[in-house]
Write a protein that holds these residues in place. Structure first.
Motif, PDB file in Angstrom:
ATOM      1  N   ALA A   1      37.827  35.363  37.009  1.00 15.41           N
ATOM      2  CA  ALA A   1      36.169  34.980  37.322  1.00 15.41           C
ATOM      3  C   ALA A   1      35.637  34.626  35.740  1.00 15.41           C
ATOM      4  CB  ALA A   1      35.888  35.750  37.986  1.00 15.41           C
ATOM      5  N   ARG A   2      36.164  35.383  35.688  1.00 13.28           N
ATOM      6  CA  ARG A   2      35.882  35.269  33.438  1.00 13.28           C
ATOM      7  C   ARG A   2      35.718  33.549  33.053  1.00 13.28           C
ATOM      8  NH1 ARG A   2      32.783  37.762  29.835  1.00 13.28           N
ATOM      9  NH2 ARG A   2      32.313  35.801  28.225  1.00 13.28           N
ATOM     10  N   LYS A   3      37.251  33.045  33.387  1.00 16.77           N
ATOM     11  CA  LYS A   3      37.574  31.787  33.335  1.00 16.77           C
ATOM     12  C   LYS A   3      36.164  30.743  34.132  1.00 16.77           C
ATOM     13  CE  LYS A   3      41.521  29.533  32.014  1.00 16.77           C
ATOM     14  NZ  LYS A   3      42.881  28.986  32.139  1.00 16.77           N
ATOM     15  N   MET A   4      36.139  31.030  35.440  1.00 15.06           N
ATOM     16  CA  MET A   4      34.938  29.778  35.780  1.00 15.06           C
ATOM     17  C   MET A   4      34.244  30.158  34.832  1.00 15.06           C
ATOM     18  SD  MET A   4      35.429  27.845  37.879  1.00 15.06           S
ATOM     19  CE  MET A   4      36.742  28.257  39.324  1.00 15.06           C
ATOM     20  N   TYR A   5      33.350  31.483  34.730  1.00 18.43           N
ATOM     21  CA  TYR A   5      32.118  31.603  34.085  1.00 18.43           C
ATOM     22  C   TYR A   5      32.381  30.607  32.725  1.00 18.43           C
ATOM     23  CZ  TYR A   5      28.434  34.539  31.560  1.00 18.43           C
ATOM     24  OH  TYR A   5      27.137  34.626  31.348  1.00 18.43           O
ATOM     25  N   ASP A   6      33.137  31.218  31.983  1.00 14.58           N
ATOM     26  CA  ASP A   6      33.336  30.627  30.637  1.00 14.58           C
ATOM     27  C   ASP A   6      32.736  28.676  30.474  1.00 14.58           C
ATOM     28  OD1 ASP A   6      33.250  33.144  29.159  1.00 14.58           O
ATOM     29  OD2 ASP A   6      35.356  32.818  29.158  1.00 14.58           O
ATOM     30  N   HIS A   7      34.080  28.267  31.923  1.00 12.70           N
ATOM     31  CA  HIS A   7      33.674  27.168  32.085  1.00 12.70           C
ATOM     32  C   HIS A   7      32.070  26.285  32.278  1.00 12.70           C
ATOM     33  CE1 HIS A   7      37.988  27.201  31.036  1.00 12.70           C
ATOM     34  NE2 HIS A   7      38.359  25.798  31.314  1.00 12.70           N
TER      35      HIS A   7
ATOM     36  N   LEU B   1      29.520  34.049  41.737  1.00 11.07           N
ATOM     37  CA  LEU B   1      29.947  34.526  40.214  1.00 11.07           C
ATOM     38  C   LEU B   1      28.750  35.216  39.272  1.00 11.07           C
ATOM     39  CD1 LEU B   1      31.366  32.175  37.731  1.00 11.07           C
ATOM     40  CD2 LEU B   1      32.847  33.701  38.705  1.00 11.07           C
ATOM     41  N   GLU B   2      28.007  34.937  40.737  1.00  3.06           N
ATOM     42  CA  GLU B   2      26.163  35.394  40.233  1.00  3.06           C
ATOM     43  C   GLU B   2      26.402  36.736  41.141  1.00  3.06           C
ATOM     44  OE1 GLU B   2      22.915  35.204  38.288  1.00  3.06           O
ATOM     45  OE2 GLU B   2      23.147  32.847  38.829  1.00  3.06           O
ATOM     46  N   ARG B   3      26.531  36.273  42.423  1.00  4.15           N
ATOM     47  CA  ARG B   3      26.331  38.325  43.593  1.00  4.15           C
ATOM     48  C   ARG B   3      27.896  38.976  42.924  1.00  4.15           C
ATOM     49  NH1 ARG B   3      28.384  35.916  48.667  1.00  4.15           N
ATOM     50  NH2 ARG B   3      27.959  38.594  49.627  1.00  4.15           N
ATOM     51  N   TYR B   4      28.740  39.010  41.815  1.00  9.61           N
ATOM     52  CA  TYR B   4      30.113  39.523  41.845  1.00  9.61           C
ATOM     53  C   TYR B   4      30.341  40.048  39.878  1.00  9.61           C
ATOM     54  CZ  TYR B   4      30.305  39.885  46.598  1.00  9.61           C
ATOM     55  OH  TYR B   4      30.099  40.158  48.437  1.00  9.61           O
ATOM     56  N   PHE B   5      30.674  38.953  39.864  1.00 12.82           N
ATOM     57  CA  PHE B   5      30.927  38.761  38.155  1.00 12.82           C
ATOM     58  C   PHE B   5      30.691  39.720  37.247  1.00 12.82           C
ATOM     59  CE2 PHE B   5      32.182  37.045  34.473  1.00 12.82           C
ATOM     60  CZ  PHE B   5      33.425  37.027  33.766  1.00 12.82           C
ATOM     61  N   ILE B   6      29.229  38.583  37.535  1.00 13.07           N
ATOM     62  CA  ILE B   6      27.923  38.530  36.564  1.00 13.07           C
ATOM     63  C   ILE B   6      27.258  40.320  36.821  1.00 13.07           C
ATOM     64  CG2 ILE B   6      25.835  38.185  35.771  1.00 13.07           C
ATOM     65  CD1 ILE B   6      26.432  34.650  36.452  1.00 13.07           C
ATOM     66  N   VAL B   7      27.288  39.912  37.446  1.00 15.00           N
ATOM     67  CA  VAL B   7      26.520  41.756  38.025  1.00 15.00           C
ATOM     68  C   VAL B   7      27.451  42.208  37.799  1.00 15.00           C
ATOM     69  CG1 VAL B   7      25.856  43.283  39.755  1.00 15.00           C
ATOM     70  CG2 VAL B   7      25.472  40.965  39.916  1.00 15.00           C
ATOM     71  N   ARG B   8      28.808  42.901  37.572  1.00 11.79           N
ATOM     72  CA  ARG B   8      29.498  43.944  37.281  1.00 11.79           C
ATOM     73  C   ARG B   8      30.036  43.763  36.218  1.00 11.79           C
ATOM     74  NH1 ARG B   8      33.407  43.698  42.385  1.00 11.79           N
ATOM     75  NH2 ARG B   8      31.820  44.617  44.292  1.00 11.79           N
TER      76      ARG B   8
ATOM     77  N   TYR C   1      35.353  30.189  45.444  1.00 11.54           N
ATOM     78  CA  TYR C   1      35.093  31.911  46.122  1.00 11.54           C
ATOM     79  C   TYR C   1      36.510  31.694  46.277  1.00 11.54           C
ATOM     80  CZ  TYR C   1      35.925  34.598  49.672  1.00 11.54           C
ATOM     81  OH  TYR C   1      36.014  36.176  50.873  1.00 11.54           O
ATOM     82  N   ASN C   2      37.227  31.171  46.161  1.00 15.20           N
ATOM     83  CA  ASN C   2      38.830  31.138  46.927  1.00 15.20           C
ATOM     84  C   ASN C   2      39.831  31.553  45.813  1.00 15.20           C
ATOM     85  OD1 ASN C   2      38.465  30.959  49.490  1.00 15.20           O
ATOM     86  ND2 ASN C   2      39.294  28.589  49.110  1.00 15.20           N
ATOM     87  N   VAL C   3      39.267  30.592  43.879  1.00 15.22           N
ATOM     88  CA  VAL C   3      39.639  30.878  42.953  1.00 15.22           C
ATOM     89  C   VAL C   3      38.960  32.650  42.481  1.00 15.22           C
ATOM     90  CG1 VAL C   3      39.740  30.695  40.640  1.00 15.22           C
ATOM     91  CG2 VAL C   3      40.145  28.589  42.237  1.00 15.22           C
ATOM     92  N   CYS C   4      38.039  33.222  42.787  1.00 19.13           N
ATOM     93  CA  CYS C   4      37.438  34.137  42.142  1.00 19.13           C
ATOM     94  C   CYS C   4      37.658  35.747  43.135  1.00 19.13           C
ATOM     95  CB  CYS C   4      36.550  34.001  41.493  1.00 19.13           C
ATOM     96  SG  CYS C   4      36.087  32.228  40.501  1.00 19.13           S
ATOM     97  N   ALA C   5      37.567  34.923  43.912  1.00 17.93           N
ATOM     98  CA  ALA C   5      37.266  36.386  45.141  1.00 17.93           C
ATOM     99  C   ALA C   5      38.611  37.438  45.486  1.00 17.93           C
ATOM    100  CB  ALA C   5      37.159  35.698  46.493  1.00 17.93           C
ATOM    101  N   PRO C   6      40.090  37.207  44.983  1.00 24.08           N
ATOM    102  CA  PRO C   6      41.016  38.121  44.997  1.00 24.08           C
ATOM    103  C   PRO C   6      41.360  38.562  43.185  1.00 24.08           C
ATOM    104  CG  PRO C   6      41.490  35.944  45.365  1.00 24.08           C
ATOM    105  CD  PRO C   6      39.804  35.876  44.844  1.00 24.08           C
ATOM    106  N   ASP C   7      40.217  38.023  42.559  1.00 25.79           N
ATOM    107  CA  ASP C   7      40.236  40.058  41.578  1.00 25.79           C
ATOM    108  C   ASP C   7      38.558  39.574  40.714  1.00 25.79           C
ATOM    109  OD1 ASP C   7      41.489  37.539  38.725  1.00 25.79           O
ATOM    110  OD2 ASP C   7      40.366  36.939  40.189  1.00 25.79           O
ATOM    111  N   GLN C   8      37.756  40.044  41.892  1.00 28.95           N
ATOM    112  CA  GLN C   8      36.068  39.477  41.201  1.00 28.95           C
ATOM    113  C   GLN C   8      36.087  39.662  39.940  1.00 28.95           C
ATOM    114  OE1 GLN C   8      34.241  42.713  44.082  1.00 28.95           O
ATOM    115  NE2 GLN C   8      34.831  41.362  45.865  1.00 28.95           N
ATOM    116  N   VAL C   9      36.119  40.269  39.615  1.00 26.66           N
ATOM    117  CA  VAL C   9      35.760  40.809  37.892  1.00 26.66           C
ATOM    118  C   VAL C   9      37.112  40.375  37.063  1.00 26.66           C
ATOM    119  CG1 VAL C   9      33.920  42.408  38.457  1.00 26.66           C
ATOM    120  CG2 VAL C   9      35.754  43.438  38.012  1.00 26.66           C
ATOM    121  N   GLY C  10      38.439  39.610  37.292  1.00 30.42           N
ATOM    122  CA  GLY C  10      38.815  39.441  36.264  1.00 30.42           C
ATOM    123  C   GLY C  10      39.267  37.700  35.734  1.00 30.42           C
ATOM    124  N   PRO C  11      40.666  37.742  35.461  1.00 35.21           N
ATOM    125  CA  PRO C  11      40.270  36.130  34.518  1.00 35.21           C
ATOM    126  C   PRO C  11      39.977  35.327  34.669  1.00 35.21           C
ATOM    127  CG  PRO C  11      43.286  37.608  35.050  1.00 35.21           C
ATOM    128  CD  PRO C  11      41.461  38.513  35.288  1.00 35.21           C
TER     129      PRO C  11
END
Length: 198
Positions: free
Chosen positions: A65-71, A121-128, A53-63
C-alpha cells in the motif's frame, strides 16, 4: 490477456503497476496531451480500481500500500517535470498565465481520474497512516514543482497585466482572476504576496 491478468488476486506489485501505467495512466496522459483520445469506460474504471484493491487489501497499511501511494505521488511528479514545466518555460505575460491555467485544468482532470482508481488507498491506508489525501498529494506536487520554478514570473505577469489595464489596455480579466485560485486550491494562499509586491 492483460484484462484477465488484472483480475487475478495474486498480482505482484510490479505486475499491477505495469498494468496501471500502460492501460490507465499513459492513456490518461495521452488524452491530456492531445496525443490520442481514449474515453475510459466504467468497466475500465472498475478494473483499475480492482487492481489497486487486489494489491493493497491483503495488507491495508503494509509495504505494498505504501509503495502504491508513493508511485501515485511519483506519477504526478514525473508528469509535471516532463510535460508541464517544459510547456511553461520561456513563456511570459498572458501566454504564461493561459498555459498555466490550461495545465492546472489538465492536472485537476488527472487528479479526478487517478484518485478514483486509487481510492482504496484513501479509505484505508491514508487514514490510518495520517498522510495527505490523494488530492492533496497531487496538488502539493504541482505547487512544489511548478510554483517553485515560475512563481516570480507568474506574479510579474499578473502585475504587468493589471498595470496594462490601468493604462487603458484591454486584457483577459478572467485569466488574471483565475490565477490566484490555483494558489487557493493547492492550499497555498499567496494573494497577500502578490498585492504586497505592487
Amino acid at each position: 490477456m492483460a484484462r484477465a491478468a488484472s483480475l487475478k488476486r495474486d498480482l505482484s506489485f510490479e505486475e499491477a503497476w505495469t498494468l496501471l501505467q500502460e492501460e490507465a495512466i499513459n492513456k490518461l496522459i495521452d488524452n491530456l496531451e492531445g496525443v490520442q483520445k481514449h474515453e475510459l469506460s466504467s468497466e475500465e474504471y472498475m478494473r483499475f480500481y480492482t487492481i489497486v484493491y487486489n494489491v493493497c487489501a491483503p495488507d491495508q497499511v503494509g509495504p505494498k500500500a505504501r509503495k502504491m501511494y508513493d508511485h501515485y505521488k511519483k506519477t504526478f511528479e514525473d508528469y509535471i517535470s516532463s510535460k508541464v514545466l517544459p510547456s511553461l518555460r520561456g513563456k511570459k505575460d498572458e501566454s504564461l498565465l493561459q498555459e498555466l491555467l490550461r495545465r492546472w485544468n489538465n492536472h485537476k482532470t488527472m487528479v479526478r481520474w487517478l484518485s478514483r482508481f486509487f481510492y482504496y488507498l484513501e479509505r484505508y491506508f491514508i487514514v490510518r497512516k495520517k498522510l495527505p489525501s490523494l488530492e492533496r498529494t497531487s496538488h502539493l506536487a504541482f505547487y512544489n514543482l511548478v510554483y517553485t520554478e515560475i512563481n516570480y514570473q507568474v506574479r510579474d505577469a499578473v502585475i504587468s497585466l493589471i498595470d496594462r489595464e490601468r493604462e487603458g489596455e484591454q486584457i483577459d480579466q478572467a485569466t488574471v482572476k483565475s490565477v490566484p485560485d490555483i494558489y487557493v486550491e493547492t492550499g497555498k494562499n499567496t494573494t497577500k504576496k502578490i498585492s504586497k509586491s505592487r
